[in-house]
Design an enzyme around this catalytic site. Structure first.
Site, PDB file in Angstrom:
ATOM      1  N   ASP A 124       0.874  -1.179   0.000  1.00  0.00           N
ATOM      2  CA  ASP A 124       0.000   0.000   0.000  1.00  0.00           C
ATOM      3  C   ASP A 124       0.904   1.220   0.000  1.00  0.00           C
ATOM      4  O   ASP A 124       2.124   1.121   0.149  1.00  0.00           O
ATOM      5  CB  ASP A 124      -0.936  -0.015   1.233  1.00  0.00           C
ATOM      6  CG  ASP A 124      -2.253   0.702   0.931  1.00  0.00           C
ATOM      7  OD1 ASP A 124      -3.325   0.080   1.003  1.00  0.00           O
ATOM      8  OD2 ASP A 124      -2.184   1.910   0.562  1.00  0.00           O
ATOM      9  N   LEU A 128       2.147   3.206  -6.504  1.00  0.00           N
ATOM     10  CA  LEU A 128       1.987   2.471  -7.770  1.00  0.00           C
ATOM     11  C   LEU A 128       2.407   3.309  -8.970  1.00  0.00           C
ATOM     12  O   LEU A 128       2.717   2.773 -10.034  1.00  0.00           O
ATOM     13  CB  LEU A 128       0.526   2.005  -7.924  1.00  0.00           C
ATOM     14  CG  LEU A 128       0.052   1.037  -6.839  1.00  0.00           C
ATOM     15  CD1 LEU A 128      -1.420   0.682  -7.054  1.00  0.00           C
ATOM     16  CD2 LEU A 128       0.903  -0.218  -6.806  1.00  0.00           C
ATOM     17  N   SER A 171     -15.243  -1.444 -10.818  1.00  0.00           N
ATOM     18  CA  SER A 171     -16.290  -0.819 -10.002  1.00  0.00           C
ATOM     19  C   SER A 171     -17.570  -0.648 -10.797  1.00  0.00           C
ATOM     20  O   SER A 171     -17.559  -0.525 -12.029  1.00  0.00           O
ATOM     21  CB  SER A 171     -15.790   0.556  -9.551  1.00  0.00           C
ATOM     22  OG  SER A 171     -16.860   1.348  -9.073  1.00  0.00           O
ATOM     23  N   TYR A 210     -13.265   8.757 -12.000  1.00  0.00           N
ATOM     24  CA  TYR A 210     -12.907   7.495 -11.348  1.00  0.00           C
ATOM     25  C   TYR A 210     -13.415   6.317 -12.189  1.00  0.00           C
ATOM     26  O   TYR A 210     -12.678   5.368 -12.460  1.00  0.00           O
ATOM     27  CB  TYR A 210     -13.534   7.494  -9.953  1.00  0.00           C
ATOM     28  CG  TYR A 210     -13.452   6.178  -9.220  1.00  0.00           C
ATOM     29  CD1 TYR A 210     -12.265   5.737  -8.662  1.00  0.00           C
ATOM     30  CD2 TYR A 210     -14.592   5.386  -9.071  1.00  0.00           C
ATOM     31  CE1 TYR A 210     -12.204   4.531  -7.978  1.00  0.00           C
ATOM     32  CE2 TYR A 210     -14.539   4.183  -8.385  1.00  0.00           C
ATOM     33  CZ  TYR A 210     -13.339   3.759  -7.843  1.00  0.00           C
ATOM     34  OH  TYR A 210     -13.281   2.569  -7.174  1.00  0.00           O
ATOM     35  N   LYS A 253     -11.506   3.150 -14.310  1.00  0.00           N
ATOM     36  CA  LYS A 253     -11.831   1.716 -14.218  1.00  0.00           C
ATOM     37  C   LYS A 253     -12.001   1.144 -15.629  1.00  0.00           C
ATOM     38  O   LYS A 253     -11.510   0.048 -15.934  1.00  0.00           O
ATOM     39  CB  LYS A 253     -13.102   1.508 -13.387  1.00  0.00           C
ATOM     40  CG  LYS A 253     -12.957   1.935 -11.926  1.00  0.00           C
ATOM     41  CD  LYS A 253     -11.991   1.037 -11.172  1.00  0.00           C
ATOM     42  CE  LYS A 253     -11.581   1.574  -9.833  1.00  0.00           C
ATOM     43  NZ  LYS A 253     -10.691   0.654  -9.097  1.00  0.00           N
ATOM     44  N   SER A 302     -19.161  -2.465  -1.312  1.00  0.00           N
ATOM     45  CA  SER A 302     -18.610  -3.429  -0.364  1.00  0.00           C
ATOM     46  C   SER A 302     -18.278  -2.732   0.939  1.00  0.00           C
ATOM     47  O   SER A 302     -17.289  -2.003   1.045  1.00  0.00           O
ATOM     48  CB  SER A 302     -17.397  -4.147  -0.960  1.00  0.00           C
ATOM     49  OG  SER A 302     -17.211  -5.390  -0.310  1.00  0.00           O
TER      50      SER A 302
END
Lengths: 270, 270, 270, 270, 270, 270
Positions: free
Chosen positions: C35, C53, C112, C137, C141, C167
């Site tokens: 992370d 990342l 997502s 966003y 994806k 979730s």
């Protein structure tokens, strides 16, 4: 070409009815023509009958001894419900009952883009897409499309439900640059349906060979309609005298055009 | 025909940009032209701006006071990821942000066959088929197609994403006998999209009227594009000077052609 | 069950990352967890790596000697474009490059609902329906879904792009009564994808066995996911404390929920 | 669960109307119940109104101050056209007009398998398949499905058109072993539609969890109906007392059952 | 339940034939059983006939006085073409001719996954998808599926073509963890097809309720088959004794399994 | 244009074979021609071979050293099963085996409308629609379509299966006004398939540019066939000498025409 002894044309005093009388005369020995108003300029081969389609007995007589019916009668616009109920719903039921009882085997019905008017312009629907009526008038067109399906499945009467887009002498607004159906092309579509080897129950979309292609009519390919006209020659003059439309206006967004901007007929004029 | 006060053309120094400047001049009083390199042969009606699309502030200025944007800028080939990221992904985002902030309502975007290059030649896809990018370049085209969909659904900016197949002065290899898009046809497609009554969010496939028909462009029928050119006159000469291809080569099997045979750009030259 | 020597989990400090660490531990001898923030509670079987990342070299090291990657890292919400560009777009590219260069053959990616958020609730889409991102966003994806398709078609790396709906430990608003994915079901979906005999390139829709069925996940049936949980036990309490929603609110009409009501991140707070 | 101040149930003296009164009482403070015949056993929370749906003024009063309408009134069988026209077509139009004028926002309509009765048993249609009415009664169901679509697209009134298959206390013939809808399941479907977060315009197919699965109801999945009953416990007794049917009989071949063997109502009894 | 006077089972000495004899005995007073080899353990209700299906006259006798035929005879594996031609193609033709000439009205045919074996695991085909045989054996299954369609359309003989995946006492390799059809479920499928009110011409996919769902059998929903068994209890033991497969091996990639890795039977053993 | 060293034409003495010999001569240095009867008028570039296709050894010799095969041999009409089995099924298997063993990479096969003859005229099928053979002859055409699919998927041999509708010197009955394929158009289709850059496994529908459009051939668009002829010039004379057909006759209703009215060949002449 198939030759009929007698065909019946309803709505024969209307804008399209007059064209059909001229364009279909060669197909039949006798042409019975009917409207709720007096019919002008009756030809020797024509049998003129003034008739309210909402009158059951009158329609049973009207449909006697005809081989095929070109059903263009009924209210041609959004009006209050009771008028639509009587002329388009009850009246068309009478026509199909007349066909059933009197043995006419094929009906060409003037359906309308307003049966599917709430589809978006970029949806590119075809004959199997769900309907999207844009008015009570459109709902009455759906009614006859469904009624004629029943008369095919249960009673063996063939129909073309021809969804007419905008059939006028020439394009009358910017939308008609894509939605126009010339009179000649309209007559051709009806003629081909009358003489096609098999109609079954077919939904057709009546459009001339305009530059913009907005619906897919390929599922009526067994009719053999090939439009000869186009709205394109009218483009420059039309664009010169009108403003570019707002792409998000309901009358542009949806294929039903300004019917999608109409309120309920009960509210009009308030 | 719809007339604009000002349109913007990005990538205006590129092969297609030069054609667009000539072919679209009649549509607008002012044509703002932009590229990352100096623009040659600037016409009186043109406003030339040298601009890196990756520069946010510059693009906000570039997109001021334009009615529509013809976005052909960005890296035109497979290159290392950071270049694609900056010029095609970030750069196109800036263009859409410029449109949103400055009020341009319609964008014509140069997407590419490489957004769908991994579909097989016999798949006959249309605009609703899932994408199959054949390169990082292709993925960046997918990105803009998706970004422009967001800007339509959320911000009301219309787009044509025109998947250009092979737009060259004439077919340059055997594949282009089916994949060619003449300059004139490319310009026509863009022109029709600029003046169409409604674009919404449309995916188009840019191909001339070549003999082999490999994709279905009917869902862009509301644009009114009708190709005038064909690769067929070039066939004999091309076949005389090249060998018949292996049907199983990736460059023949897939519609993306030789992009499907490329490795990763990091590995090239090793 | 298939046993791995080492799997990598990115975003391992996040809400779902923590669950995945617990739930997938039994599948591998070593679990590398990563992370951008410090990782708490590191277990003996875990190798903790703090890593941005967006840092190419760091990700090349991170992805060394792993058999499979569970890629849940990146910005989890709508934020300004440059953050999305760096963490989600560039960062995910690095992950796929790491897989390619280091020989990992399977990636499970946390896509997502926001990749398809602008579909209407009654549209009942499946994995082949066109995407409809509801945010920057969501566009990021889409980007990874397309990038992973390229890495499958060209480089043979398998992926599940799991479109996670909502979730959370339990449903947090009325919409989650249909959109909830329990932690246990989320972990199960990832686990099944890791051990499935063949993944190819699969799009999955992560939903528990809630009463309302809004998307069709059958094209991921070869994964073998069968949800065990349901939001239904939470219904009464949720309905007691919240008002019935307006069916025409964008957050109800579209499956993306309140993301569809968000403006552009640049405009927020103004 | 969503609670209404007042709902209206039409056809409340009918077989299903009586069940709905019992099953939906908990959803509203007041339940207005209406039929053309006297209503028995009126409960304290009920407001009983005797009303012909073909009476415009009466229906305008009937639909005042209701939040939602459960419209189960009208002729329940094939009868002569004028009865269908008045009770089902005109009557349902009045209901939708009442909703529009009085501000009810959601209607649950008792459509019927007879709207689609001429589909073959092995056709496995869903909500988007073209309609195939098997009777004038079925055509009137199509009419309301289309009318309600107009009232959604133009006036924002949500509808569930619930195509009821065979709703009886228990299966009454062999066909009902697949076509049965128990009273409890019927009530459940209506209840879920009343409380669903969004209905839009939905077509549902009302069937219990019978062994044979003949239509696909997945496009109503956002309603959250899950049948609890099955015709299977009645199978042995039914098969013991009836003969195996001829697979080619219209009543077996088509999902509309014996309606497909009916002639025209004008011909019955001749 | 429907009771037959006499049914015929071909291939009655085979693995599945033996199960069918036991499982279907309750459906008929007489069960004629046939195979090319001697039949063991003949029961009082059984009439055993040794018969080569390639022998026209013998099959005409075999099919006399039967109400329905369960046709499981023929070569069960890839073998040289002349054997397939005689036993599967000519033999099945004889069975259908026997049905036609002797008046049997329903046939349950043992088709196979190998009729569609070259579809990829992630394709999720259904009964209307184009066939993809994986062997000469598979092509012979296609032949009977097509022949039986002719016998339905032209001669009114109903058929279920049941594509059996892997019907063994228990899963025998890893692939069978998704492709297994237990004997009990196989017998149930045949039984339901024999007693279904209408079969028409139906394609079924025979699979137990295994965890992975790879094909869509919903178009056979009017048969009423509901699998009771699952391969899942066998998973742990199978995974313990076998290695994880290569996802790109033809035997994993395609639903036909190792048949897709077979060469031509003429080349085997070379 | 692609030039072959040697192509093989089977059925070369037949009506179409003679046309193919003339029309394809320019494509190859050598043309091997074969039939079961003596071949007339052999040209210098032709190698004539009398051969029964049911003779394995003979076909292995026949197919030696050919680059491509135009397979038009076999029984051209409904006949008793054993003839179809030998000439069409076994014979075509031999041709594909010859191609496989001798290295021919492309086959053009004369399939037929009778492979799909039981589709209704208004069905508008395309290449992916399920087959509906109308005769044993039609089933043998299905067989070769499926066999050739296997030889593509497993052995890499490309095929066009050209479903020939009615290829005669001119339309010979009313049906051919829509089903006609002129000799020149037939030859063109075969020629284009021989020289197309990639064939894979393609199903084509061979029809001239007749007025009625009954099937959709767009999935063969990568072949580049564009019909030049039309039955329309023959319409007036044909309609003058024949009666209008009954739309419900099987020969009109179904696209297979009078084959759909044929009984079983065993029953003919009784």
């Amino acid at each position: 070409m198939t030759h009929f002894n007698r065909i019946l044309i309803t709505g024969a005093a209307g804008r399209l009815g007059i064209e059909l009388r001229k364009g279909l005369a060669h197909l039949a020995t006798h042409v019975r023509i009917s409207d709720r108003v007096e019919l002008a300029d009756v030809q020797p081969n024509e049998e003129a009958v003034v008739c309210e389609l909402g009158d059951y007995e009158a329609v049973m007589v009207l449909t006697k001894d005809v081989d095929a019916i070109v059903h263009f009668g009924g209210a041609p616009l959004e009006v209050e419900f009771e008028t639509i109920l009587d002329s388009n719903i009850r009246g068309s039921y009478h026509i199909y009952e007349g066909a059933r009882k009197n043995g006419a085997k094929r009906v060409i019905y003037a359906s309308s883009v307003h049966a599917i008017g709430y589809h978006e312009m970029e949806a590119h629907i075809d004959a199997d897409s769900p309907v999207r009526p844009d008015s009570l008038y459109g709902v009455s067109k759906n009614f006859v499309e469904n009624l004629s399906r029943l008369y095919w499945d249960k009673f063996g009467i063939e129909s073309l439900c021809l969804r007419i887009f905008s059939s006028f002498p020439e394009p009358a607004d910017r939308r008609m640059l894509w939605s126009w159906l010339s009179f000649a092309d309209c007559v051709q579509y009806v003629e081909r349906a009358l003489v096609a080897p098999r109609l079954g129950h077919t939904i057709g979309h009546g459009l001339s060979d305009n530059r913009l292609k907005v619906v897919d009519d390929s599922k009526a390919g067994h009719i053999g309609f090939h439009p000869k006209d186009s709205a394109e020659p009218f483009r420059d003059a039309m664009e010169a005298k009108t403003d570019a439309p707002d792409p998000n206006a309901a009358s542009v967004k949806y294929i039903g055009g300004w019917f999608c901007e109409l309120g309920h007929p009960d509210d009009e004029g308030k």
